[in-house]
Structures are given as structure tokens and as C-alpha cells.
Design an enzyme around this catalytic site. Structure first.
Site, mmCIF file in Angstrom:
data_model
loop_
_atom_site.group_PDB
_atom_site.id
_atom_site.type_symbol
_atom_site.label_atom_id
_atom_site.label_comp_id
_atom_site.label_asym_id
_atom_site.label_seq_id
_atom_site.Cartn_x
_atom_site.Cartn_y
_atom_site.Cartn_z
ATOM 1 N N GLY A 20 -17.344 26.917 26.961
ATOM 2 C CA GLY A 20 -16.249 27.472 27.759
ATOM 3 C C GLY A 20 -16.605 27.820 29.198
ATOM 4 N N SER A 21 -17.604 27.124 29.774
ATOM 5 C CA SER A 21 -17.926 27.451 31.168
ATOM 6 C C SER A 21 -16.779 27.019 32.095
ATOM 7 C CB SER A 21 -19.254 26.824 31.597
ATOM 8 O OG SER A 21 -19.123 25.438 31.765
ATOM 9 N N ASN A 22 -16.115 25.913 31.765
ATOM 10 C CA ASN A 22 -14.946 25.517 32.573
ATOM 11 C C ASN A 22 -13.807 26.517 32.405
ATOM 12 O OD1 ASN A 22 -15.117 22.850 34.124
ATOM 13 N ND2 ASN A 22 -16.144 22.336 32.191
ATOM 14 N N MET A 95 -12.833 19.240 21.669
ATOM 15 C CA MET A 95 -13.384 18.080 20.971
ATOM 16 C C MET A 95 -12.423 17.427 19.964
ATOM 17 S SD MET A 95 -16.143 17.865 22.518
ATOM 18 C CE MET A 95 -17.119 16.666 21.629
ATOM 19 N N ILE A 97 -8.743 15.230 19.246
ATOM 20 C CA ILE A 97 -7.795 14.362 19.935
ATOM 21 C C ILE A 97 -6.386 14.832 19.589
ATOM 22 C CG2 ILE A 97 -6.943 11.982 20.089
ATOM 23 C CD1 ILE A 97 -9.849 11.099 19.734
ATOM 24 N N LEU A 98 -5.600 15.133 20.586
ATOM 25 C CA LEU A 98 -4.232 15.606 20.334
ATOM 26 C C LEU A 98 -3.375 14.439 19.856
ATOM 27 C CD1 LEU A 98 -3.792 17.785 23.551
ATOM 28 C CD2 LEU A 98 -4.119 18.625 21.218
ATOM 29 N N ASN A 112 -7.262 16.934 31.422
ATOM 30 C CA ASN A 112 -8.584 16.978 30.792
ATOM 31 C C ASN A 112 -9.654 16.794 31.864
ATOM 32 O OD1 ASN A 112 -10.572 16.935 28.700
ATOM 33 N ND2 ASN A 112 -10.616 14.703 28.813
ATOM 34 N N HIS A 114 -13.509 15.235 32.313
ATOM 35 C CA HIS A 114 -14.465 14.365 31.616
ATOM 36 C C HIS A 114 -15.700 14.175 32.506
ATOM 37 C CE1 HIS A 114 -15.746 11.355 28.757
ATOM 38 N NE2 HIS A 114 -16.093 10.606 29.779
ATOM 39 N N ASP A 150 -9.383 9.475 27.128
ATOM 40 C CA ASP A 150 -9.907 9.489 28.509
ATOM 41 C C ASP A 150 -9.291 8.402 29.396
ATOM 42 O OD1 ASP A 150 -11.593 11.597 27.745
ATOM 43 O OD2 ASP A 150 -13.182 10.235 27.130
HETATM 44 C C1 GRF Z 1 -17.892 19.554 30.095
HETATM 45 O O1 GRF Z 1 -18.961 18.768 30.540
HETATM 46 C C2 GRF Z 1 -16.611 18.745 30.065
HETATM 47 O O2 GRF Z 1 -16.543 17.798 31.081
HETATM 48 C C3 GRF Z 1 -16.704 18.061 28.731
HETATM 49 O O3 GRF Z 1 -17.275 19.027 27.862
HETATM 50 C C4 GRF Z 1 -18.063 19.943 28.630
HETATM 51 C C5 GRF Z 1 -17.530 21.309 28.331
HETATM 52 O O4 GRF Z 1 -18.310 22.319 28.873
HETATM 53 N N1 GRF Z 1 -15.410 17.549 28.321
HETATM 54 P P1 GRF Z 1 -17.782 23.822 28.819
HETATM 55 O O5 GRF Z 1 -17.439 24.146 27.375
HETATM 56 O O6 GRF Z 1 -16.606 23.940 29.723
HETATM 57 O O7 GRF Z 1 -18.964 24.636 29.310
#
Ligand code: GRF
Length: 194
Positions: A20-22, A95, A97-98, A112, A114, A150
Site C-alpha cells: 500500500g505504498s501507492n 492483485m 482481475i475485476l 491502474n 503498472h 493492463d
Molecule cells: C506497484 O509496483 C504497482 O505498480 C504494482 O504493484 C506495486 C504495488 O506497490 N501494480 P504498493 O502496494 O503500492 O506499495
């Protein structure tokens, strides 16, 4: 849409499965004065996802959804999203697929992120594959989600140079820094176009 300090903000739900860093980065970006969005809901298919801790930390509602029993669960999820006035979904390390049905029924945009320069290297293990193929550049892409993996329309991309000494870990770390810059930028961009 929600009003915060008199400013209209688009409600966003972030779907996660892991770290969940994003997600954390989007929550922090949403607090910037000029940001056009607010993270109003966190959805995870994985009750052990580390990123769920950000729900408590930032006081955001979270929900664990079992995406394997699709139809009814998706219907409930769509109702929750509607109740919370969610206009946009951001997948961030999600992770699952919807289903086509979910994508069609959600009356909004699904984005999304990627970790490659799409359309190259769709799917998993992108960093390993780009290194094995001796690519000179990799990067990250924010795109709309359609029913093919994707493959939806690209919103923004950022290139990252691959170094000779790069390992999967070092490349992933440099790409992730760019992901954190790119995702809020792409989100604000599409909100401008709404
Ligand atoms: C990221 O590299 C994103 O591009 C990919 O999964 C990773 C998720 O990282 N789809 P985080 O959980 O947001 O840290």
C-alpha cells in the site's frame, strides 16, 4: 463529489492487496491544497494486506472483499461505492482481475498503475523480465482499466533508465519512487478532463 473547505473534491476508492505504498502516497497527495481528490474508501481482497493500516492511521473507511464469490459480492460492493459517492477507483497493487460486469456497472473511471512502460511487459514479474531482456529503459504507466489485462488507454508514463548494476530490487525501488510521483498527477489530470 465532497466539499472540503469549500473546495469540491472527487471521491476516490483505492483497491489494494499488499503493502500500500501507492495508497499512502495518494492519501498524502490528496491533502495537498491543489489536489482535486479525496481518498474516501479502501478496499482489499486480502485481510492481511499491510496497506490496511493506513485506514486507521488516516481515519478512512476500509472493507475486505472476497472477490472469488463474484456476482453477489460485486453487487454489494457497487452499492457501497455508490453510497460513498465514489467517482473514481484507483487500483494500487491490487492483485485481482475485476470482472467485465463490474467494470461495466461501475459508473465511473477505474485507473491502474503498472510498473512498466506499457504496452510492453503486461502482467507479473515486469522488473525481472526487463532486466533479462537487457532493456535500456523501464518505467511506470497509469492507465484506464478495461476488460483486458493492463491494456486500457494510457494516461501518463514515466521512463526510468536501467543501470548495468540493477537488480530486480534496485530497479523496483527506483520505479516505485516514480510511481508515487505519477499516480496523483495522472489522477488530477483525468479529473480536469471529467
Ligand atoms: C506497484 O509496483 C504497482 O505498480 C504494482 O504493484 C506495486 C504495488 O506497490 N501494480 P504498493 O502496494 O503500492 O506499495
Amino acid at each position: 463529489m465532497t466539499k472540503l473547505n469549500g473546495i469540491k473534491k472527487i471521491n476516490v476508492a483505492v483497491f489494494i492487496s499488499g503493502k500500500g505504498s501507492n495508497l499512502e502516497n495518494l492519501i498524502k497527495s490528496a491533502k495537498n491544497k491543489n489536489s482535486k481528490f479525496k481518498i474516501s474508501l479502501i478496499i482489499s481482497n486480502n485481510s492481511k494486506a499491510l496497506g490496511l493500516k493506513f485506514a486507521k492511521k488516516f481515519n478512512i473507511k476500509k472493507k475486505i472483499v472476497n472477490f472469488t464469490k463474484t456476482k453477489l459480492i460485486e453487487k454489494n460492493l457497487l452499492m457501497d461505492l455508490k453510497k460513498k459517492n465514489i467517482n473514481i477507483i484507483c487500483l494500487a497493487g491490487f492483485m485481482k482481475i475485476l470482472s467485465k460486469n463490474f467494470i461495466k456497472r461501475f459508473n465511473g473511471k477505474i485507473l491502474n498503475i503498472h510498473p512498466s512502460l506499457l504496452p510492453k511487459y503486461k502482467g507479473l514479474n515486469t522488473h525481472l523480465r526487463v532486466i533479462l531482456n537487457k532493456e535500456r529503459y523501464s518505467g511506470c504507466t497509469v492507465h484506464f482499466v478495461n476488460s483486458k489485462l493492463d491494456s486500457g488507454k494510457i494516461i501518463l508514463q514515466k521512463k526510468v533508465k536501467i543501470l548495468k548494476k540493477d537488480t530486480v530490487k534496485s530497479l523496483a525501488a527506483r520505479v516505485l519512487i516514480q510511481e508515487h510521483a505519477l499516480y496523483p498527477k495522472a489522477l488530477n489530470k483525468i479529473i480536469n478532463d471529467l
